[in-house]
Design an enzyme around this catalytic site. Structure first.
Site, PDB file in Angstrom:
ATOM      1  N   ASP A  23       0.813  -1.204   0.000  1.00 43.15           N
ATOM      2  CA  ASP A  23       0.000   0.000   0.000  1.00 43.15           C
ATOM      3  C   ASP A  23       0.856   1.269   0.000  1.00 43.15           C
ATOM      4  OD1 ASP A  23      -3.013   0.941   0.565  1.00 43.15           O
ATOM      5  OD2 ASP A  23      -1.652   2.217   1.684  1.00 43.15           O
TER       6      ASP A  23
ATOM      7  N   PHE B   1      -5.127   2.264  -0.369  1.00 42.76           N
ATOM      8  CA  PHE B   1      -5.314   1.681  -1.699  1.00 42.76           C
ATOM      9  C   PHE B   1      -5.489   0.175  -1.660  1.00 42.76           C
ATOM     10  CE2 PHE B   1      -3.113   5.768  -2.502  1.00 42.76           C
ATOM     11  CZ  PHE B   1      -4.217   6.404  -3.064  1.00 42.76           C
ATOM     12  N   ASP B   2      -5.075  -0.498  -0.579  1.00 44.31           N
ATOM     13  CA  ASP B   2      -5.532  -1.868  -0.381  1.00 44.31           C
ATOM     14  C   ASP B   2      -7.048  -1.897  -0.290  1.00 44.31           C
ATOM     15  OD1 ASP B   2      -3.286  -3.619  -0.323  1.00 44.31           O
ATOM     16  OD2 ASP B   2      -2.706  -2.831   1.620  1.00 44.31           O
ATOM     17  N   LEU B   3      -7.588  -1.014   0.545  1.00 43.48           N
ATOM     18  CA  LEU B   3      -9.019  -1.027   0.807  1.00 43.48           C
ATOM     19  C   LEU B   3      -9.830  -0.552  -0.387  1.00 43.48           C
ATOM     20  CD1 LEU B   3      -8.844   0.311   4.461  1.00 43.48           C
ATOM     21  CD2 LEU B   3      -9.438  -2.010   3.757  1.00 43.48           C
TER      22      LEU B   3
END
Length: 558
Positions: free
Chosen positions: A200, A228-230
């Site tokens: 991330d 940005f993972d989420l």
């Protein structure tokens, strides 16, 4: 394909076209006034003694989850909360990497920690865990057998990472044309960076957000979340649902290719367009807004708060609250453009003004005038917020072997009919291997053989899963000393909310269940309010029958 007649279509396409036609007929029935009973999800009937059937809008959808860490599991938990059956495929014994992302661990009770990582529990409820080693040929066959009855496969290996196990999209699409195959990777499955690993923070750096975040003269700054993972997981869900809609029409699945870097670039949005408009780099503005002033963190006499006077009308009302109406006669202050152009003068001047009163004074008076404002809360204050509690954003679930329920973050998805539900706690590694494989048509002899060669782990546990995993919500009690006059209820919502920042404030958990949670008691100078129904609690405490700030009698709000 439209150029194939019904007699020359491959059998799988005829089958899926028939399924699509039947699906369309069902949709028409459901859209009429005829009442229909929705079929229970596929696995819930098998495990009805342990778990309740899903009630969400995706009930009946089956997802084979080969993902791990955060991006993929956050996506599959969202699907699971909305009713999908999610079969989480994990490595035998070790399982998902986040099982070891600790401390902190979830508290087991009596001051003792469990071995369940808080990180893992954030994105893995409502899932069946199957322990399969798909590095082995026999394990790959197990995955393919499960894929026969699955609608979606989701994975977040590096591009090409599953191909060496025969589980890449190109290797599966002909045998499983109905499957929507979603890949979430750092850089996507095409392009010069496609084979690179990603994290991330790396994506925050490469996607431009770090260069825009932080104080103007300071170092670039990442966000406090795995942003940005989420959001890649969220875009994965959107892509999956869009592909499923197309599958209704065609009977065919497809590859959904989600790149974290693509997501990061797309989320530059207005900031990205600020650059593209004139191809000029923008300076960091810290907690300020590049196009609106004031829209930022403001200093108060006792801390900080947020002020968002995002148009001229709101700014004029701010000036009235501040006792500085003459600012609207100053050419540097009286228009949105002028305040942005003269930011270097406007911001220090406003900072000096807001520093003259405590933050509660600003929050109370700005809200009365309809000016955007908010306190800046820590997580402990967020979960004590009566609005957050009223929206069920903190839930409690029973986990096997735990002496009391544990708190988890609730789903933000709220539906009027097909409500999300919390059927299963985060599973132990391989907890459901035997049940899922039997349901898939495998014999016990076959399961034992696969276990013996290490292709699966038919895990057994001394403590069974709870029959009723969702615990009754405990009453959360807040106490505010009445010696602090600024925290009194005075016709606004912030006075109570921001009081949690006071050092004398403490949040208590009352274990009493199944009692009237709407009552509001005033005892020995301490105001106790049930957060389970904060609106009525707020309204019932008003001293008068009429709230001048909202303009209608209190009784009409109940």
């Amino acid at each position: 394909s439209s150029d194939l007649s019904s007699s020359t279509r491959p059998k799988f396409l005829q089958r899926h076209c028939l399924r699509s036609a039947l699906g369309t007929m069902m949709l028409r029935v459901l859209s009429s006034k005829t009442l229909c009973r929705v079929s229970p999800c596929k696995l819930s009937s098998t495990f009805s003694r342990s778990f309740s059937a899903a009630t969400g809008p995706l009930a009946g959808l089956r997802v084979l989850d080969l993902s791990r860490i955060l991006a993929g599991p956050s996506a599959t938990q969202m699907l699971a909360d909305m009713g999908a059956e999610v079969i989480k495929v994990e490595q035998p014994k070790s399982g998902d990497d986040t099982r070891r992302y600790a401390p902190p661990f979830l508290p087991k009770g009596n001051g003792e920690d469990s071995d369940v990582a808080a990180y893992y529990s954030s994105c893995n409820r409502n899932k069946y865990s199957v322990a399969v080693d798909f590095k082995k040929k026999e394990g790959q066959d197990v995955v393919k057998q499960l894929l026969n009855s699955s609608d979606v496969l989701i994975e977040n290996f590096k591009a090409g990472g599953l191909a060496k196990y025969g589980l890449g999209y190109d290797q599966l699409k002909d045998d499983f044309p109905h499957v929507v195959y979603c890949s979430i990777t750092g850089f996507g499955h095409t392009g010069p960076y496609s084979k690179r690993p990603a994290y991330d923070m790396l994506i925050q750096a490469m996607g431009g957000s770090m260069s825009l975040t932080g104080e103007p003269e300071g170092a670039p700054m990442k966000t406090g979340l795995s942003l940005f993972d989420l959001t890649a997981g969220l875009h994965g869900v959107i892509g999956i649902l869009a592909a499923l809609r197309n599958k209704e029409l065609t009977g065919l699945g497809q590859h959904v290719d989600i790149s974290m870097l693509d997501v990061a670039v797309s989320l530059l949005a207005n900031q990205g367009m600020n650059y593209l408009a004139h191809k000029q780099r923008q300076k960091r503005v810290g907690n300020n807004h590049p196009n609106v002033v004031p829209y930022q963190v403001m200093p108060a006499a006792d801390g900080h708060f947020i002020l968002t006077a995002s148009n001229n009308d709101q700014f004029e009302r701010f000036c009235q609250v501040a006792g500085r109406p003459e600012l609207m006669d100053d050419e540097r202050f009286n228009t949105m453009k002028a305040r942005v152009v003269h930011r270097d003068h406007v911001t220090p001047a406003l900072n000096e003004i807001t520093s003259q009163h405590p933050k509660n004074w600003w929050l109370e008076n700005l809200e009365k005038k309809g000016v955007g404002c908010a306190p800046i809360l820590h997580p402990d204050e967020v979960f004590a917020d009566p609005h957050v509690q009223s929206r069920d954003m903190e839930i409690q679930m029973n986990l096997p072997g735990f002496q009391k329920p544990v708190s988890l973050i609730g789903s933000p998805m709220k539906f009027s009919r097909t409500k999300v539900d919390y059927r299963m706690p985060p599973p132990r590694v391989g907890e459901h291997t035997e049940q899922v494989l039997i349901e898939a048509g495998m014999t016990m002899d076959k399961i034992e053989d696969l276990h013996e060669i290490g292709a699966i782990d038919n895990a057994k546990f001394d403590v069974p899963s709870p029959v009723r995993p969702l615990a009754k919500k405990k009453r959360r009690v807040v106490e505010v000393s009445d010696s602090h006059g600024s925290y009194a209820f005075q016709g606004n919502t912030w006075g109570f909310l921001s009081s949690v920042s006071d050092p004398t404030f403490k949040v208590q958990e009352d274990s009493v269940e199944d009692e009237d949670l709407n009552e509001l008691e005033t005892l020995t100078g301490v105001l106790r309010s049930s957060i389970d129904d904060p609106v009525n609690s707020f309204l019932n405490v008003r001293a008068s029958t009429e709230d001048p700030d909202l303009g209608f009698p209190r009784s009409k709000r109940n």
